[in-house]
Scaffold this active site. Structure first.
Site, PDB file in Angstrom:
ATOM      1  CB  SER A 179      -1.260   8.349  15.578  1.00 53.01           C
ATOM      2  OG  SER A 179      -2.088   8.091  14.475  1.00 53.01           O
ATOM      3  N   GLY A 203     -10.164  -2.489  -0.802  1.00 51.58           N
ATOM      4  CA  GLY A 203      -9.561  -3.084   0.396  1.00 51.58           C
ATOM      5  C   GLY A 203     -10.348  -2.762   1.658  1.00 51.58           C
ATOM      6  N   GLY A 204      -9.690  -2.945   2.802  1.00 54.92           N
ATOM      7  CA  GLY A 204     -10.362  -2.772   4.090  1.00 54.92           C
ATOM      8  C   GLY A 204     -10.901  -1.358   4.295  1.00 54.92           C
ATOM      9  N   GLY A 222     -10.559   0.984  -5.805  1.00 52.12           N
ATOM     10  CA  GLY A 222      -9.931   0.148  -4.777  1.00 52.12           C
ATOM     11  C   GLY A 222     -11.000  -0.466  -3.895  1.00 52.12           C
ATOM     12  CG  ASP A 256      -9.471   4.238   9.680  1.00 54.12           C
ATOM     13  OD1 ASP A 256      -8.748   5.177  10.051  1.00 54.12           O
ATOM     14  OD2 ASP A 256      -9.104   3.042   9.694  1.00 54.12           O
ATOM     15  CE  LYS A 275      -6.580   0.571   9.937  1.00 50.89           C
ATOM     16  NZ  LYS A 275      -6.913   1.627   9.003  1.00 50.89           N
ATOM     17  CB  THR A 309      -2.146   1.782  11.286  1.00 50.47           C
ATOM     18  OG1 THR A 309      -2.195   2.066   9.904  1.00 50.47           O
ATOM     19  CG2 THR A 309      -0.713   1.502  11.697  1.00 50.47           C
TER      20      THR A 309
END
Ligand code: NDP
Length: 265
Positions: A18, A124-125, A122, A101, A65, A61
């Protein structure tokens, strides 16, 4: 002229691209901004750290979050809905939180398939926010995960879900590795036979991991399926974050090209 300061918070954070992306766009625009990295160990200290550093904005990140979500005074409706913030901007003395995102990922999906059925490997978040955004945009999303606990979130929202054992196949236009399988190891995000079955029918495969050829992408390529890694998702979320940081006044295409150039360094 005083500079506006920005940073990425994470743990670890040294791998983050970033700073390269944002500093390149600041330099090209002659914008008085400077973007650094900050290794944040205690997520609950995010707000005080942001303020103590005198930041104008930040990206957040893994694994902070959800802490970032709690640190904000004001939340964009989508960030509020999914409970995860990866972009914070200080405006009028208040911390405003956004999730870039998921819209970044949606842009990747739109470029891959205009509509249709998407299989996430998957839960996840990143899968949570992306599934909601894709469904809002008209895609049909099914979530397949190694184990059951994380699937509850999706079931409550009415998504089709399955563990590897429960999965009974189906036809999917796009198959996405949304897991961290392949991030630092050589594992596939699901059993190989299962993946071969769904990939043979797919029009495209996307991996959200970037910067390496994962076993998932290698398998998809070997089966002749067009592939993309996670670098465009990273790029697009960065362009949207830059827009929030700078008050939405620059041409996104131009920012995108500069940031892409920085990523290719
Ligand atoms: P989480 O830690 O929240 O979730 C991890 C998920 O991966 C879980 O569903 C877990 O399954 C699954 N998983 C982990 N290891 C394996 C394995 N060996 N085999 C099968 N499944 C596995 O991760 P995030 O949602 O935060 O991140 C997911 C990925 O997205 C990461 O690789 C991250 O780098 C990437 N990412 C990329 C971005 C970009 O800009 N390109 C932006 C954000 C994230 P279980 O529930 O069974 O444990």
């Amino acid at each position: 002229m005083s500079r506006e300061l920005f940073a990425i918070f994470g743990n670890p954070v040294d791998h983050s691209k970033s700073p390269l992306m944002h500093n390149r766009a600041f330099r090209e625009l002659g914008y008085p901004g400077c973007y650094g990295r900050y290794l944040l160990e205690a997520g609950e200290r995010l707000r005080e750290t942001f303020l103590a550093l005198g930041l104008k904005g930040a990206n957040i990140t893994v694994p902070h979050k959800e802490h970032a979500y709690r640190a904000c005074d004001e939340l964009d409706p989508f960030a509020r809905q999914v409970g995860a913030v990866n972009t914070i901007v200080l405006r009028d003395g208040k911390l405003h939180g956004y999730n870039t995102d998921a819209p970044g990922f949606l842009q990747v999906v739109r470029e891959s398939i205009p509509s249709g059925c998407v299989l996430f490997l998957g839960a996840g978040g990143t899968a949570q926010s992306s599934a909601v955004m894709l469904r809002d945009a008209g895609y049909e999303v099914t979530i397949l995960n190694r184990s059951a606990p994380r699937l509850g979130y999706f079931r409550e929202l009415g998504f089709e879900t399955a563990t590897w054992e429960e999965f009974d196949g189906g036809r999917f236009d796009l198959v996405v590795n949304m897991s961290s399988a392949g991030l630092e190891d050589e594992s596939l995000p699901a059993p190989e036979e299962l993946l071969r079955r769904v990939l043979r029918e797919a029009k495209a495969a996307v991996d959200v991991i970037y910067g390496r050829q994962t076993p998932f992408l290698r398998l998809a390529k070997a089966l002749g399926v067009p592939t993309r890694d996670g670098s465009d998702m990273l790029l697009y979320q960065g362009v949207i974050a830059f827009d929030y940081f700078t008050g939405e006044r620059y041409d996104r295409k131009e920012i995108e090209e500069w940031m892409r150039g920085a990523l290719e360094l």
